[in-house]
Design a protein around this motif. Structure first.
Motif, short mmCIF file in Angstrom:
data_model
loop_
_atom_site.label_atom_id
_atom_site.label_comp_id
_atom_site.label_asym_id
_atom_site.label_seq_id
_atom_site.Cartn_x
_atom_site.Cartn_y
_atom_site.Cartn_z
N TRP A 162 0.83 -1.21 0.00
CA TRP A 162 0.00 0.00 0.00
C TRP A 162 0.87 1.26 0.00
N PHE A 163 1.91 1.25 0.85
CA PHE A 163 2.80 2.40 0.93
C PHE A 163 3.56 2.62 -0.38
N ALA A 164 4.02 1.54 -1.00
CA ALA A 164 4.73 1.66 -2.27
C ALA A 164 3.82 2.27 -3.34
N TRP A 165 2.56 1.88 -3.31
CA TRP A 165 1.60 2.44 -4.26
C TRP A 165 1.40 3.94 -4.00
N LEU A 166 1.30 4.33 -2.75
CA LEU A 166 1.16 5.74 -2.40
C LEU A 166 2.37 6.55 -2.85
N GLU A 167 3.56 6.00 -2.63
CA GLU A 167 4.79 6.70 -3.00
C GLU A 167 4.90 6.92 -4.51
N SER A 168 4.27 6.04 -5.28
CA SER A 168 4.35 6.15 -6.74
C SER A 168 3.23 7.00 -7.33
N THR A 169 2.20 7.26 -6.54
CA THR A 169 1.05 8.01 -7.07
C THR A 169 0.94 9.42 -6.50
N ASN A 170 1.23 9.59 -5.22
CA ASN A 170 1.08 10.91 -4.58
C ASN A 170 2.37 11.71 -4.70
N ILE A 171 2.78 12.01 -5.92
CA ILE A 171 4.05 12.71 -6.11
C ILE A 171 3.87 14.12 -6.68
N LYS A 172 2.68 14.45 -7.15
CA LYS A 172 2.46 15.78 -7.73
C LYS A 172 1.31 16.52 -7.06
N SER A 214 -3.26 9.15 4.04
CA SER A 214 -2.47 9.45 2.86
C SER A 214 -3.21 9.10 1.57
N THR A 215 -4.11 8.12 1.65
CA THR A 215 -4.89 7.75 0.48
C THR A 215 -6.00 8.76 0.21
N HIS A 272 5.45 18.01 1.83
CA HIS A 272 6.01 19.29 2.28
C HIS A 272 7.09 19.78 1.32
N HIS A 273 7.51 21.04 1.51
CA HIS A 273 8.57 21.65 0.72
C HIS A 273 9.67 22.17 1.65
N ASP A 322 13.34 8.34 -0.55
CA ASP A 322 12.14 8.67 0.21
C ASP A 322 11.59 10.01 -0.25
N THR A 323 10.44 10.01 -0.88
CA THR A 323 9.85 11.26 -1.38
C THR A 323 9.31 12.08 -0.21
N PRO A 324 9.23 13.42 -0.38
CA PRO A 324 8.68 14.27 0.69
C PRO A 324 7.15 14.28 0.67
N THR A 325 6.56 13.11 0.52
CA THR A 325 5.11 12.98 0.49
C THR A 325 4.68 11.87 1.45
N ASN A 326 3.36 11.79 1.69
CA ASN A 326 2.81 10.77 2.59
C ASN A 326 3.48 10.86 3.96
N LEU A 327 3.17 11.94 4.65
CA LEU A 327 3.91 12.29 5.87
C LEU A 327 3.08 12.31 7.15
N TRP A 328 1.78 12.44 7.01
CA TRP A 328 0.96 12.74 8.18
C TRP A 328 0.07 11.57 8.57
N PRO A 329 0.09 11.17 9.86
CA PRO A 329 1.05 11.57 10.90
C PRO A 329 2.37 10.82 10.71
N SER A 330 3.41 11.29 11.35
CA SER A 330 4.73 10.69 11.18
C SER A 330 4.78 9.29 11.78
N ILE A 331 5.02 8.29 10.92
CA ILE A 331 5.15 6.92 11.40
C ILE A 331 6.46 6.73 12.16
N HIS A 332 7.49 7.48 11.78
CA HIS A 332 8.75 7.42 12.53
C HIS A 332 8.50 7.81 14.00
N VAL A 333 7.72 8.85 14.19
CA VAL A 333 7.43 9.30 15.55
C VAL A 333 6.50 8.32 16.26
N TYR A 334 5.41 7.96 15.61
CA TYR A 334 4.40 7.10 16.23
C TYR A 334 4.98 5.73 16.60
#
Length: 226
Positions: free
Chosen positions: A27-37, A100-101, A107-108, A131-143
């Motif tokens: 699911w995450f790989a699909w998001l990374e390839s689609t939510n880029i623009k 994210s879906t 972010h920029h 790692d693209t600067p997309t699909n960020l909220w909430p931070s899984i690294h933090v959680y």
């Protein structure tokens, strides 16, 4: 065949983890390839005051080993604590995927040019390439860092191991800071992840502790009345 049956009976609790990770990573790989623009830019004023500090790439990368080590340790040590940790992690990770879906975000914050050239900035450059600067909220690294630390703090096998728990706390905080100091996440991503982690802690750990304390008080009152 008997050996396989014994292994299955002993370690079958790892099957849900394996299945979930396949679903999550796909699911995450699909998001990374689609939510880029086309995505909603996340930014708060405080982001502009946080410096870029490349040395924090070390705890950022340690996150992968940290979370995995806690899950594997509980897998072999305590099945019930392993289940609780998985419930905590899987819930937040699923919420992240759904957000994210339905609401693509990014972010920029990353600087256009690295302010320095050293081994740490080179590691950050590698990170940013994969790692693209997309699909960020909430931070899984933090959680997930919070989830791993909560599991360590509540682990019966680590009772009295203050050094390990202290080190876990330091690493958890360092990872949380790294997400902002590496410009991987906005303060908003971090704050919402902390809020979600705090709520999930209540559901996964505090509720059981409260029930146990209530049961103990009722038992004491019963003995006193006798």
């Amino acid at each position: 065949m008997n050996i396989l049956k014994r292994l299955y009976a002993k370690y079958k609790h790892g099957i849900p983890l394996a299945i979930y990770m396949i679903i999550y990573l796909s699911w995450f790989a699909w998001l990374e390839s689609t939510n880029i623009k086309n995505y909603q830019v996340i930014h708060v004023t405080l982001d502009d005051y946080i410096p870029f500090w490349e040395v924090f790439v070390v705890p950022y990368f340690l996150w992968f080993a940290y979370v995995a080590a806690v899950v594997v340790f509980l897998f072999f040590k305590n099945r019930q604590e392993y289940y609780k940790c998985c419930v905590f992690l899987f819930t937040g990770m699923t919420i992240f995927l759904i957000i994210s879906t339905l609401w693509p975000n990014g972010h920029h914050l990353r600087p256009a040019v690295m302010p320095r050239d050293n081994v740490f900035t080179q590691a950050v450059s590698f990170l940013w390439k994969v790692d693209t600067p997309t699909n960020l909220w909430p931070s899984i690294h933090v959680y997930n860092s919070m989830g791993a630390h909560f599991a360590v703090m509540r682990c019966t096998a680590l009772k009295g191991r203050k050094g390990i728990k202290f080190a876990s706390g330091i690493l958890c905080v360092s990872i949380i800071l790294s997400t902002m100091l590496l410009k991987q996440h906005s303060v908003f991503d971090v704050a919402t992840a902390i809020a979600l982690g705090s709520v999930m802690y209540t559901f996964v750990y505090r509720r059981e502790a409260a029930l146990a304390a209530g049961k103990m008080r009722r038992g004491m009152k019963k003995r006193i009345s006798m």
